[in-house]
Design a protein around this motif. Structure first.
Motif, mmCIF file in Angstrom:
data_model
loop_
_atom_site.group_PDB
_atom_site.id
_atom_site.type_symbol
_atom_site.label_atom_id
_atom_site.label_comp_id
_atom_site.label_asym_id
_atom_site.label_seq_id
_atom_site.Cartn_x
_atom_site.Cartn_y
_atom_site.Cartn_z
ATOM 1 N N HIS A 80 0.835 -1.210 0.000
ATOM 2 C CA HIS A 80 0.000 0.000 0.000
ATOM 3 C C HIS A 80 0.866 1.255 0.000
ATOM 4 C CE1 HIS A 80 -4.022 -1.674 0.237
ATOM 5 N NE2 HIS A 80 -3.632 -2.519 1.178
ATOM 6 N N MET A 81 1.955 1.235 0.776
ATOM 7 C CA MET A 81 2.879 2.367 0.784
ATOM 8 C C MET A 81 3.492 2.571 -0.591
ATOM 9 S SD MET A 81 6.408 3.108 0.930
ATOM 10 C CE MET A 81 7.228 1.695 1.666
ATOM 11 N N LYS A 82 3.867 1.485 -1.241
ATOM 12 C CA LYS A 82 4.442 1.560 -2.585
ATOM 13 C C LYS A 82 3.501 2.299 -3.539
ATOM 14 C CE LYS A 82 5.228 -1.497 -6.591
ATOM 15 N NZ LYS A 82 6.579 -1.135 -7.060
ATOM 16 N N GLU A 83 2.238 1.891 -3.551
ATOM 17 C CA GLU A 83 1.303 2.487 -4.499
ATOM 18 C C GLU A 83 1.081 3.972 -4.206
ATOM 19 O OE1 GLU A 83 -2.158 0.046 -5.017
ATOM 20 O OE2 GLU A 83 -0.961 -1.632 -5.804
ATOM 21 N N GLU A 84 1.040 4.318 -2.910
ATOM 22 C CA GLU A 84 0.851 5.724 -2.536
ATOM 23 C C GLU A 84 2.071 6.570 -2.897
ATOM 24 O OE1 GLU A 84 0.634 8.491 1.483
ATOM 25 O OE2 GLU A 84 0.162 6.351 1.635
ATOM 26 N N VAL A 85 3.260 6.110 -2.508
ATOM 27 C CA VAL A 85 4.473 6.899 -2.707
ATOM 28 C C VAL A 85 4.806 7.045 -4.188
ATOM 29 C CG1 VAL A 85 6.979 6.868 -2.334
ATOM 30 C CG2 VAL A 85 5.435 6.441 -0.429
ATOM 31 N N GLU A 86 4.628 5.973 -4.946
ATOM 32 C CA GLU A 86 4.922 6.069 -6.380
ATOM 33 C C GLU A 86 3.937 6.995 -7.091
ATOM 34 O OE1 GLU A 86 7.221 1.840 -7.205
ATOM 35 O OE2 GLU A 86 5.139 2.052 -7.864
ATOM 36 N N LYS A 87 2.673 6.935 -6.725
ATOM 37 C CA LYS A 87 1.654 7.759 -7.377
ATOM 38 C C LYS A 87 1.756 9.221 -6.973
ATOM 39 C CE LYS A 87 -3.358 8.242 -7.928
ATOM 40 N NZ LYS A 87 -4.693 7.684 -7.572
ATOM 41 N N GLU A 88 1.933 9.481 -5.674
ATOM 42 C CA GLU A 88 1.865 10.855 -5.188
ATOM 43 C C GLU A 88 3.208 11.568 -5.165
ATOM 44 O OE1 GLU A 88 -0.179 11.057 -1.478
ATOM 45 O OE2 GLU A 88 -1.933 9.943 -2.200
ATOM 46 N N HIS A 89 4.311 10.796 -5.081
ATOM 47 C CA HIS A 89 5.616 11.437 -4.941
ATOM 48 C C HIS A 89 6.627 11.007 -5.995
ATOM 49 C CE1 HIS A 89 4.206 12.988 -1.078
ATOM 50 N NE2 HIS A 89 3.807 11.757 -0.788
ATOM 51 N N GLY A 90 6.294 10.030 -6.805
ATOM 52 C CA GLY A 90 7.171 9.615 -7.888
ATOM 53 C C GLY A 90 8.446 8.934 -7.443
ATOM 54 N N ILE A 91 8.451 8.390 -6.213
ATOM 55 C CA ILE A 91 9.640 7.673 -5.715
ATOM 56 C C ILE A 91 9.427 6.180 -5.930
ATOM 57 C CG2 ILE A 91 11.102 7.187 -3.720
ATOM 58 C CD1 ILE A 91 10.093 9.797 -2.480
ATOM 59 N N PRO A 92 10.263 5.519 -6.705
ATOM 60 C CA PRO A 92 10.074 4.078 -6.924
ATOM 61 C C PRO A 92 10.312 3.275 -5.642
ATOM 62 C CG PRO A 92 12.118 4.818 -7.926
ATOM 63 C CD PRO A 92 11.410 6.052 -7.470
ATOM 64 N N VAL A 93 9.422 2.328 -5.380
ATOM 65 C CA VAL A 93 9.546 1.414 -4.255
ATOM 66 C C VAL A 93 9.723 0.021 -4.849
ATOM 67 C CG1 VAL A 93 8.483 0.477 -2.180
ATOM 68 C CG2 VAL A 93 8.101 2.877 -2.804
ATOM 69 N N ILE A 94 10.856 -0.592 -4.607
ATOM 70 C CA ILE A 94 11.190 -1.856 -5.256
ATOM 71 C C ILE A 94 10.589 -2.994 -4.438
ATOM 72 C CG2 ILE A 94 13.012 -3.215 -6.312
ATOM 73 C CD1 ILE A 94 12.773 -0.295 -7.305
ATOM 74 N N ALA A 95 9.324 -3.254 -4.702
ATOM 75 C CA ALA A 95 8.585 -4.270 -3.956
ATOM 76 C C ALA A 95 7.336 -4.629 -4.744
ATOM 77 C CB ALA A 95 8.203 -3.735 -2.569
ATOM 78 N N ALA A 96 6.673 -5.695 -4.318
ATOM 79 C CA ALA A 96 5.451 -6.149 -4.980
ATOM 80 C C ALA A 96 4.301 -5.206 -4.673
ATOM 81 C CB ALA A 96 5.109 -7.566 -4.531
ATOM 82 N N ASP A 97 3.340 -5.148 -5.598
ATOM 83 C CA ASP A 97 2.176 -4.280 -5.402
ATOM 84 C C ASP A 97 1.081 -5.017 -4.633
ATOM 85 O OD1 ASP A 97 0.924 -5.972 -7.256
ATOM 86 O OD2 ASP A 97 1.180 -4.574 -8.925
ATOM 87 N N VAL A 98 -0.025 -4.318 -4.391
ATOM 88 C CA VAL A 98 -1.090 -4.848 -3.544
ATOM 89 C C VAL A 98 -1.674 -6.133 -4.123
ATOM 90 C CG1 VAL A 98 -3.400 -4.405 -2.628
ATOM 91 C CG2 VAL A 98 -1.655 -2.612 -2.531
ATOM 92 N N ARG A 99 -1.957 -6.142 -5.411
ATOM 93 C CA ARG A 99 -2.563 -7.337 -6.020
ATOM 94 C C ARG A 99 -1.663 -8.553 -5.838
ATOM 95 N NH1 ARG A 99 -1.591 -9.810 -10.883
ATOM 96 N NH2 ARG A 99 -3.244 -11.240 -11.639
ATOM 97 N N ALA A 100 -0.376 -8.401 -6.114
ATOM 98 C CA ALA A 100 0.549 -9.537 -6.015
ATOM 99 C C ALA A 100 0.647 -10.045 -4.584
ATOM 100 C CB ALA A 100 1.926 -9.135 -6.534
ATOM 101 N N VAL A 101 0.705 -9.138 -3.622
ATOM 102 C CA VAL A 101 0.814 -9.562 -2.221
ATOM 103 C C VAL A 101 -0.466 -10.252 -1.772
ATOM 104 C CG1 VAL A 101 1.075 -8.769 0.161
ATOM 105 C CG2 VAL A 101 2.510 -7.800 -1.636
ATOM 106 N N GLU A 102 -1.620 -9.714 -2.169
ATOM 107 C CA GLU A 102 -2.882 -10.343 -1.772
ATOM 108 C C GLU A 102 -3.016 -11.751 -2.354
ATOM 109 O OE1 GLU A 102 -5.876 -7.540 -2.935
ATOM 110 O OE2 GLU A 102 -5.815 -6.493 -0.999
ATOM 111 N N LEU A 103 -2.511 -11.954 -3.561
ATOM 112 C CA LEU A 103 -2.605 -13.279 -4.185
ATOM 113 C C LEU A 103 -1.632 -14.280 -3.574
ATOM 114 C CD1 LEU A 103 -2.979 -12.426 -7.988
ATOM 115 C CD2 LEU A 103 -4.695 -13.467 -6.502
#
Length: 364
Positions: A80-103
């Protein structure tokens, strides 16, 4: 280049590479007594959760964030932090996204995902009562969440199932596959995926022997099994997860059925990473850094690939010869010692089986 690392426990695995690349390192950790806090350029002790690391990343104006988290529970917060930070601040977070983690964090959802993409997995059913069992014994009982063998039981009789339900109200029940346990890492970033060599983790046991207590080898050499099939299947899983970072996948190969079965997938650094690095010279944690600094590509991975015989041996407390500095790098060593005192393991590599045997004799 300035990178924020989240979590200190695995940081010593990459500190040498961070320094080699001239990266300014910032680290956040929730435990002020944690290990490796003396290694990064800056350390911030923050509350548990991802709000603290996010605020530090913004305050320090970092170029990328790399979570070094080897356990499952925080991964959804990271996503969730990854999706927020990448969308709002443009800082890449090298980790899986919400869909991948939930699956991948729920074994039942993972089973459904395998079925959806046409990857073979052992027959299973969801039990809310022992009376619902229709699979033949032995069966494997699991909870939807958990790692490292937690809450897993090999049931050989209905009495075993009843005993399991004394502690749980529901179980994922799988047919027990007799055969070889295999692990493989897949690296993914910006739609590119590469499957590294498979690792052999031993044979399945009715006793449910923990993986840490088994001798593992690389590359995987199991009679009747084509490693290309393992890599192709792992690639297919990662491609359909369509996310970034490290994917560690567990498979079983049944010689009786001549069938490869997908068991589970994790979106985090994993326990076979040293053996993978020893076998092929590609370090998955270092590749997270390469993703952050723009140096990850299939061509770069291909240029690094080398091929060795390797093994990992549980040793308790290591008392053999000291490795060279940096001690966690196979670029400078033919063996690496890792794990906490009392539970240490040695991962070693050589150009031939005979050379590997000789090296192991020297180390143990």
């Amino acid at each position: 280049m300035k990178i924020l690392f989240i979590g200190s426990r695995l940081y010593d695995d990459v500190d040498w590479y961070v320094k080699e690349k001239g990266i300014e390192s910032v680290l956040t950790e929730s435990n002020e007594n944690a290990i490796n806090l003396d290694l990064p350029d800056q350390v911030f002790i923050v509350p548990r959760g991802m709000d603290g690391p996010k605020q530090v990343a913004l305050m320090q104006n970092v170029d990328a964030i790399i979570p070094l988290i080897g356990i499952d529970p925080p991964l959804i917060d990271v996503a969730h932090m990854k999706e927020e930070v990448e969308k709002e601040h443009g800082i890449p977070v090298i980790a899986a996204d919400v869909r991948a983690v939930e699956l991948t964090s729920n074994k039942i959802k993972t089973k459904e995902f395998y079925n959806d993409i046409g990857v073979v997995t052992p027959n299973y059913q969801i039990l809310t009562s022992p009376d619902e069992l229709t699979l033949d014994f032995p069966v494997v009982l699991k909870q939807g969440e958990g790692q490292g063998g937690k809450d897993i039981k090999v049931a050989k009789s209905i009495e075993d199932v009843n005993e399991y339900f004394n502690d749980f109200n529901q179980a994922l029940c799988e047919e027990f596959i007799e055969g070889s346990e295999i692990s493989i890492e897949v690296l993914g970033f910006n739609g590119e995926y590469v499957a590294l060599p498979p690792i052999y983790k031993g044979e399945t046991t009715i006793e449910g022997t923990h993986p840490l207590n088994k001798v593992k080898t690389g590359p995987c050499m199991v009679k009747g099994l084509d490693n290309n099939l393992v890599q192709h299947t792992a690639y297919k899983v990662a491609k359909n997860l369509n996310s970034d970072g490290i994917f560690e996948m567990d498979f079983m190969y049944s010689p009786k059925n001549d069938q490869l079965y997908a068991i589970e997938v994790n979106t985090r650094p994993n326990g076979t990473r040293y053996l993978t690095t020893a076998t092929c010279s590609v370090n998955s944690l270092c590749e997270l850094i390469n993703m952050a600094i723009g140096e990850f590509s299939l061509a770069n991975i291909s240029d690094k690939l080398e091929y060795y015989y390797s093994t990992e041996i549980p040793i308790g407390n290591y008392e053999g010869p000291s490795p060279k500095e940096p001690v966690k790098s196979f670029a400078y060593n033919d063996f690496v010692v890792h794990g906490p005192e009392g539970y240490q393991r040695v991962t070693a590599r050589a150009n031939s089986k005979k050379e590997l045997e000789d090296l192991v004799d020297k180390l143990t």
